[in-house]
Scaffold this active site. Structure first.
Site, PDB file in Angstrom:
ATOM      1  N   ASP A  81      73.793 187.496  77.205  1.00  0.00           N
ATOM      2  CA  ASP A  81      74.726 187.340  78.318  1.00  0.00           C
ATOM      3  C   ASP A  81      74.256 188.067  79.572  1.00  0.00           C
ATOM      4  O   ASP A  81      74.536 187.628  80.690  1.00  0.00           O
ATOM      5  CB  ASP A  81      76.109 187.855  77.921  1.00  0.00           C
ATOM      6  CG  ASP A  81      76.859 186.869  77.046  1.00  0.00           C
ATOM      7  OD1 ASP A  81      76.192 186.081  76.347  1.00  0.00           O
ATOM      8  OD2 ASP A  81      78.099 186.876  77.059  1.00  0.00           O
ATOM      9  N   CYS A 122      74.502 190.466  68.998  1.00  0.00           N
ATOM     10  CA  CYS A 122      75.018 190.414  70.366  1.00  0.00           C
ATOM     11  C   CYS A 122      76.230 189.505  70.536  1.00  0.00           C
ATOM     12  O   CYS A 122      76.766 188.974  69.577  1.00  0.00           O
ATOM     13  CB  CYS A 122      73.890 190.070  71.328  1.00  0.00           C
ATOM     14  SG  CYS A 122      72.765 191.483  71.536  1.00  0.00           S
ATOM     15  N   ASP A 123      76.613 189.318  71.795  1.00  0.00           N
ATOM     16  CA  ASP A 123      77.968 188.928  72.174  1.00  0.00           C
ATOM     17  C   ASP A 123      78.579 187.747  71.430  1.00  0.00           C
ATOM     18  O   ASP A 123      79.701 187.822  70.949  1.00  0.00           O
ATOM     19  CB  ASP A 123      78.002 188.631  73.675  1.00  0.00           C
ATOM     20  CG  ASP A 123      77.803 189.882  74.506  1.00  0.00           C
ATOM     21  OD1 ASP A 123      77.202 190.838  73.997  1.00  0.00           O
ATOM     22  OD2 ASP A 123      78.234 189.899  75.662  1.00  0.00           O
ATOM     23  N   GLU A 491      81.457 184.918  82.383  1.00  0.00           N
ATOM     24  CA  GLU A 491      81.803 186.326  82.559  1.00  0.00           C
ATOM     25  C   GLU A 491      81.686 186.698  84.035  1.00  0.00           C
ATOM     26  O   GLU A 491      80.814 186.207  84.742  1.00  0.00           O
ATOM     27  CB  GLU A 491      80.879 187.221  81.731  1.00  0.00           C
ATOM     28  CG  GLU A 491      81.139 187.121  80.244  1.00  0.00           C
ATOM     29  CD  GLU A 491      80.291 188.094  79.441  1.00  0.00           C
ATOM     30  OE1 GLU A 491      79.325 188.646  80.020  1.00  0.00           O
ATOM     31  OE2 GLU A 491      80.576 188.301  78.261  1.00  0.00           O
ATOM     32  N   SER A 517      82.641 190.563  81.204  1.00  0.00           N
ATOM     33  CA  SER A 517      81.695 191.232  80.323  1.00  0.00           C
ATOM     34  C   SER A 517      82.366 192.452  79.715  1.00  0.00           C
ATOM     35  O   SER A 517      83.275 193.045  80.301  1.00  0.00           O
ATOM     36  CB  SER A 517      80.467 191.666  81.129  1.00  0.00           C
ATOM     37  OG  SER A 517      79.727 192.640  80.432  1.00  0.00           O
TER      38      SER A 517
END
Length: 612
Positions: A81, A122-123, A491, A517
């Site tokens: 991201d 991760c995200d 984001e 974020s």
């Protein structure tokens, strides 16, 4: 007794062809009666949180085989991201969550795997794999790559702890020299691992501990530390045991849907609120609950947010505290331990590694255990050497942070704030709710009113902020950035970071149907539902309209009469719910397919085949 799924392809005369293909992968006669375990990896050289995972899938595979299983590894995609931020690449981030969930389902069901170990970090990768595990409902253990070490830099004689957000804010601050920006950039992300604060990736990996689907330390043990290797080794042995418990003993406590019950989701959300996790976790928890057919909604989150206090503040809420500091204070098991002492936890939920979460807390909370092994585990410290290699250092803190009055983790009696780190706001501007990370909001602006500065895209807001067209007291409104309207629910880290760099972090509010974020702080309100593209009131806001935000009372209101809103709605219905300005945005067929079925954020932005 449930039959091993893999026997569909490994047993019977008619499966000679399938067995022949299995043999070509290295399987032998003796393997055809063993559980086949999918090792779901997410290695990529694009993402620092995943760059070190290349050999870890095979580490887990070896342990699975040593425990009597057959391991078969495959990879999912992984979007960074931070690298995708600020351009059309961010349109792909949230939709990638659905692709990850689907790809895991496709591989596991196509090959009839019996169980899986999910190696995420991760995200969107942890949420996507979590959704898949609850959709498939086969034994699953999560083990993530771990957080990176915080950056350290000496500027003008003063030492600073750094993370990714510091580099972004510094770059937009005209008062910081090019040389200093370069120094910060080179120091902000020193090692492999997920970004070092309580951002989305680390928040989600912490929540898997509370859900009971990962081992203690999963959320906080540094990617670089040798102690993290044990989590991968144990996951390999544990998944074989879970598979045997389910398929040979009919023990449903080995299944994700039994473990991640509504009570477990309440535990995860209580943790999220207590630790001031990323607002994105709300989106992902709702989506995971949907996949597991768990009746967990924004109303449940709202109820929890009103009674769970904020027990920890980590970057971006507290810039000098990072995941390595949370680990030193006892990690997630110690935050859960404080919630437990306050009667705010469901102790009886099963986990993959202990009979109940309560049993796990009693063993792993550093304030109640006598185990030297546990206490030594939480003394794992950063090595301070830039590296992309997992398990490459063995540094230890001299002591633990057990101060529950002034330390990184607080007790219920001594919280950072009695109100938790996340809150659900409702009102005529967000009929179905919106989310704010209260842990990152300065107390002086918990109540805020101001005129709307309306933008039809993130890009437009960024240009205005950098051109000094946004002033103290303004409420920046960014719309048509939701799951459908974006598409992809971008984001908004750049707008919030630039507000900070302009000295407006405590003087402005930002409201959007997009998301933020995990690195965002300030009065940043996202996930406004319904989104503008679905006819939400945010699509009716006009330049200069007064907006009232009241976090203590959980309200957000547009100061416009119902009659005027009705007139505006009728006018907008005639025009269509889309941006009035032309946006230079490459919306491909893949993104259009996502947008066609995407729901608003209050439902987790999941796909609904009846949405059209």
């Amino acid at each position: 007794m449930p039959a091993y799924r893999s026997r569909t392809t490994t047993h019977g005369r008619n499966m000679a062809g399938a067995r022949g293909l299995w043999r070509a992968t290295g399987m032998k006669d003796s393997d055809f009666g063993k559980p086949i375990i999918a090792v779901v990896n997410s290695f990529t050289q694009f993402v620092p949180g995943h760059v070190h995972l290349k050999d870890l899938g095979q580490l887990v595979a070896r342990e699975i085989e040593a425990a009597g299983g057959v391991a078969k590894e495959f990879n999912t995609i992984a979007v960074d991201d931070g690298i995708a931020m600020g351009h059309d690449g961010m349109l792909y981030s949230l939709p990638s969550r659905e692709l990850i969930a689907d790809s895991v389902e496709y591989m596991v069901n196509a090959h009839c795997a019996d169980a899986m170990v999910c190696i995420s970090n991760c995200d969107k990768i942890t949420p996507g794999m979590l959704m898949a595990s609850l959709r498939l409902n086969i034994p699953t253990v999560f083990v993530s790559g771990g957080p990176m070490e915080a950056g350290k830099v000496v500027l003008h004689g003063k030492t600073h702890a750094l993370d990714l957000v510091d580099a972004m804010v510094a770059a937009a601050d005209d008062k910081i020299s090019d040389e200093d920006v370069k120094v910060i950039e080179r120091s902000a992300c020193p090692t492999c691992g997920s970004c070092s604060g309580m951002f989305t990736a680390n928040s989600m990996n912490c929540l898997t501990e509370a859900l009971g689907l990962s081992l203690p330390g999963n959320g906080s043990t540094l990617a670089t530390h040798a102690d993290r290797k044990r989590l991968f080794v144990e996951a390999g042995h544990l998944i074989v045991d879970l598979a045997r418990r389910y398929y040979e003993q009919d023990d449903v406590k080995a299944l994700p849907r039994t473990i991640a019950s509504k009570q477990a989701f309440e535990n995860a959300m209580a943790l999220d609120i207590a630790m001031g996790g990323s607002t994105n976790t709300v989106l992902h928890i709702l989506a995971a609950a949907h996949e597991g057919e768990v009746d967990f909604t924004m109303a449940d989150i709202d109820a929890l947010s009103r009674r769970v206090p904020c027990l920890s503040k980590v970057a971006p809420a507290k810039s000098d505290v990072h995941m390595e500091d949370v680990h030193r204070a006892g990690g997630i098991m110690s935050i859960l331990g404080e919630l437990d002492k306050g009667g705010l936890l469901n102790r009886d939920c099963p986990t993959v590694h202990a009979e109940t979460l309560g049993d796990a807390i009693d063993r792993w909370d550093i304030t109640r255990t006598n185990s030297d092994t546990v206490r030594n585990f939480y003394r794992a410290a950063p090595g301070g050497i830039p590296t992309q290699v997992a398990f490459s250092q063995e540094a230890r803190w001299d002591d633990l942070d057990t101060d529950r009055q002034n330390g990184v983790i607080r007790s219920v009696e001594h919280p950072f704030s009695k109100d938790g780190g996340l809150a659900v706001l409702k009102g005529n501007l967000a009929i179905d709710g919106c989310i704010v990370k209260t842990a990152g909001v300065d107390e002086s602006i918990l109540k805020f009113s101001g005129p709307a500065r309306v933008f039809e895209s993130q890009d437009g807001s960024v240009k205005a902020i950098l051109a000094n067209e946004v002033k103290a007291g303004d409420v920046v409104v960014i719309r048509y950035e939701g799951p459908k309207g974006g598409p992809g629910m971008q984001e908004m880290l750049y707008p919030t970071s630039y507000l900070k760099s302009k000295g407006l972090g405590k003087a402005c509010a930002l409201i959007t149907d997009g998301r933020f974020s995990g690195g965002t702080s300030g009065l940043s309100i996202g996930h406004v539902s319904p989104e503008a593209a679905n006819g939400g009131t945010i699509g009716l806001v006009r330049e200069g309209d007064m907006i009232d935000i009241d976090i203590p009372n959980r309200t957000i209101s547009l100061r416009v009469s119902e009659a005027e809103l009705a007139d505006r709605r009728a006018e907008q219905d005639g025009k269509g719910w889309h941006p009035t300005e032309v946006r230079k945005r490459n919306v491909t067929t893949a993104l259009k397919a996502y947008a066609a079925f995407a729901t608003s954020a209050d439902r987790g932005a999941v796909r609904d085949l009846n949405a059209r």
